[in-house]
Design an enzyme around this catalytic site. Structure first.
Site, PDB file in Angstrom:
ATOM      1  N   GLY A  74       0.799  -1.214   0.000  1.00 55.13           N
ATOM      2  CA  GLY A  74       0.000   0.000   0.000  1.00 55.13           C
ATOM      3  C   GLY A  74       0.833   1.265   0.000  1.00 55.13           C
ATOM      4  O   GLY A  74       0.459   2.267  -0.615  1.00 55.13           O
ATOM      5  N   ASN A 154      -6.980   4.056   9.800  1.00 57.63           N
ATOM      6  CA  ASN A 154      -6.324   2.846  10.282  1.00 57.63           C
ATOM      7  C   ASN A 154      -6.116   2.820  11.787  1.00 57.63           C
ATOM      8  O   ASN A 154      -5.895   1.759  12.365  1.00 57.63           O
ATOM      9  CB  ASN A 154      -4.965   2.671   9.577  1.00 57.63           C
ATOM     10  CG  ASN A 154      -4.085   3.893   9.700  1.00 57.63           C
ATOM     11  OD1 ASN A 154      -4.472   4.990   9.317  1.00 57.63           O
ATOM     12  ND2 ASN A 154      -2.888   3.715  10.217  1.00 57.63           N
ATOM     13  N   GLN A 184      -6.908  -0.391   5.003  1.00 50.82           N
ATOM     14  CA  GLN A 184      -7.561  -0.917   6.209  1.00 50.82           C
ATOM     15  C   GLN A 184      -9.003  -1.315   5.945  1.00 50.82           C
ATOM     16  O   GLN A 184      -9.506  -2.298   6.508  1.00 50.82           O
ATOM     17  CB  GLN A 184      -7.506   0.130   7.319  1.00 50.82           C
ATOM     18  CG  GLN A 184      -7.582  -0.437   8.717  1.00 50.82           C
ATOM     19  CD  GLN A 184      -6.464  -1.408   9.024  1.00 50.82           C
ATOM     20  OE1 GLN A 184      -6.715  -2.578   9.329  1.00 50.82           O
ATOM     21  NE2 GLN A 184      -5.223  -0.959   8.936  1.00 50.82           N
ATOM     22  N   SER A 204      -3.120  -3.427   0.361  1.00 47.75           N
ATOM     23  CA  SER A 204      -1.962  -4.182   0.834  1.00 47.75           C
ATOM     24  C   SER A 204      -2.383  -5.593   1.206  1.00 47.75           C
ATOM     25  O   SER A 204      -3.334  -5.784   1.970  1.00 47.75           O
ATOM     26  CB  SER A 204      -1.337  -3.488   2.049  1.00 47.75           C
ATOM     27  OG  SER A 204      -0.092  -4.055   2.367  1.00 47.75           O
ATOM     28  N   HIS A 206      -1.092  -8.009   3.066  1.00 47.05           N
ATOM     29  CA  HIS A 206      -0.931  -8.589   4.406  1.00 47.05           C
ATOM     30  C   HIS A 206      -1.973  -8.116   5.409  1.00 47.05           C
ATOM     31  O   HIS A 206      -2.012  -8.606   6.542  1.00 47.05           O
ATOM     32  CB  HIS A 206       0.486  -8.313   4.936  1.00 47.05           C
ATOM     33  CG  HIS A 206       0.747  -6.882   5.307  1.00 47.05           C
ATOM     34  ND1 HIS A 206       0.769  -6.454   6.614  1.00 47.05           N
ATOM     35  CD2 HIS A 206       1.012  -5.799   4.553  1.00 47.05           C
ATOM     36  CE1 HIS A 206       1.041  -5.159   6.648  1.00 47.05           C
ATOM     37  NE2 HIS A 206       1.192  -4.732   5.402  1.00 47.05           N
ATOM     38  N   THR A 242      11.025  -7.599 -12.099  1.00 41.41           N
ATOM     39  CA  THR A 242      10.423  -8.920 -12.163  1.00 41.41           C
ATOM     40  C   THR A 242       9.231  -8.998 -11.210  1.00 41.41           C
ATOM     41  O   THR A 242       9.351  -8.667 -10.029  1.00 41.41           O
ATOM     42  CB  THR A 242      11.454 -10.002 -11.795  1.00 41.41           C
ATOM     43  OG1 THR A 242      12.571  -9.888 -12.679  1.00 41.41           O
ATOM     44  CG2 THR A 242      10.852 -11.397 -11.900  1.00 41.41           C
ATOM     45  N   CYS A 329       3.483   1.936  11.351  1.00 45.79           N
ATOM     46  CA  CYS A 329       4.446   2.703  10.566  1.00 45.79           C
ATOM     47  C   CYS A 329       4.997   3.885  11.350  1.00 45.79           C
ATOM     48  O   CYS A 329       6.054   4.410  11.024  1.00 45.79           O
ATOM     49  CB  CYS A 329       3.797   3.210   9.281  1.00 45.79           C
ATOM     50  SG  CYS A 329       3.229   1.878   8.200  1.00 45.79           S
TER      51      CYS A 329
END
Length: 382
Positions: A74, A154, A184, A204, A206, A242, A329
């Site tokens: 994200g 979040n 979120q 995101s 995860h 890649t 974060c």
């Protein structure tokens, strides 16, 4: 302490990987490990898996496959969307409108843009953490390139009035790119980007039980942005490098399981959170952020009067309950929450807040168990 005895209520920071996502990731590494940009049959196998995953993810969010670009997460998607429109622009009244409560990825990108000489408006919020609608609309004008408003916060879970704002700012300037960080929100909301009317979004993997290091940038086909990475023709010639096919496969598998069980998961999350909050309210003097307004099902931000949040968080950890003070974060910097500051909460009270976030691995009884751990821990502190 046995690993299984630990009660994890920090899903807003990250979630454990779903078994389906892990198996999809592993399978991709076994049979589709080749470079998806190559020309031989193993590369074609990887390319097919990549595009099948893209098709599914796009359909889940009401988007076209060509509107989906895979990123590292994200944060990259937010940076790309927020910064890219300004790369080829001259800072003469060109601007960005966002809010004081955005994720650090958006706020830091906004500061970068401001340093380049562009106009940036950071719109305030009310005491519940809801953006000031009139201020946001009035901040937008004919020269605004990007308006960015997260779907839901979040740290507090408070859902923002996107629909109310969108139509009005598009009336002011139809060319504004309206971006929303939905990282979120995806965890407990069903989202259709085109029905919402947003032009771009950041996701995101995860946060929903997928692998770390994989995310999605949705960008409406109405817009074209300068490339953020250079060096190759990957990702529809938008992002060099890649492609992380295994991560994409894991994300798609996690999303598939989550979407198939979203209604049941949401009922469970709301029930366990309610039990958790009600049990605490019976015994303690607490304030629940956004208690009486729309918020995400899985987040509970609570102020414990006259109790230091750092002290309580450490004590809860020792008791086998994992929670956080806010955004992962920003927590390493040990700064007071910028979200709670924007809500004009007193600094001493900010340092009494903890975020409890439930998730897909939450089970029946976790809400009550968590509340009992909190109650016994506070009793030991006071």
């Amino acid at each position: 302490m046995k690993e299984l005895e630990y009660l994890y209520l920090d899903h807003a920071a990250t979630t454990p990987m779903r078994e389906s996502a892990f198996e999809a990731f592993k399978h991709a590494e076994e049979v589709a490990f080749a470079n998806s940009s190559g020309g031989h049959q193993l590369s074609r196998r990887a390319k097919n898996l990549l595009e099948e995953s893209r098709d599914f993810i796009a359909s889940t969010f009401g988007a076209a496959p060509k509107e989906i670009t895979f990123t590292s997460g994200g944060t990259e998607a937010d940076n790309w969307i927020i910064k890219a429109p300004f790369l080829n622009s001259v800072p003469i009244d060109r601007g960005l409108v966002t809010t004081q409560i955005e994720h650090e990825a958006v706020l830091s990108s906004a500061e970068w843009i401001k340093e380049k000489g562009f106009t940036v408006n950071f719109v305030g919020v009310d005491k519940d953490g809801v953006v000031d609608v009139e201020e946001f609309i009035e901040s937008c004008n004919k020269e605004t390139l990007v308006a960015s408003l997260m779907y839901a916060n979040n740290e507090t879970g408070v859902i923002q009035p996107i629909n109310e704002i969108l139509k009005k700012i598009k009336d002011v300037n139809p060319e504004i790119l309206f971006h929303s960080d939905v990282v979120q929100a995806v965890a407990s909301e069903k989202l259709d980007f085109h029905k919402l009317g947003i032009d771009s979004a950041a996701i995101s993997g995860h946060k929903i039980g997928g692998p770390k290091g994989i995310g999605v940038m949705f960008l409406s086909s109405k817009y074209k942005l300068p490339n953020y990475f250079h060096g190759g023709k990957q990702e529809l010639e938008r992002r060099a490098g890649t492609v992380n096919v295994s991560g994409v496969a894991g994300l798609a598998a996690a999303l598939k399981e989550q979407q198939e069980n979203l209604s049941e998961e949401k009922i469970l999350l709301e029930r366990e959170r309610k039990i958790f909050e009600d049990t605490l309210k019976e015994k303690l003097q607490i304030t629940i952020v956004g208690e009486n307004i729309k918020r995400l099902s899985h987040i509970s931000n609570i102020q414990f009067k006259d109790i230091n949040s750092e002290t309580l968080m450490i004590a809860l950890d020792l008791k086998g309950l994992g929670v956080s003070r806010g955004s992962a974060c920003a927590s390493g910097a040990q700064k007071p929450s910028h979200v709670l500051k924007a809500m004009k909460i007193d600094i001493d009270d900010i340092n009494s807040h903890l975020r409890f976030s439930f998730g897909w691995s939450t089970k029946d009884g976790d809400g009550l168990n968590a509340a009992n751990i909190v109650l016994s821990t506070i009793k030991g502190i006071l």
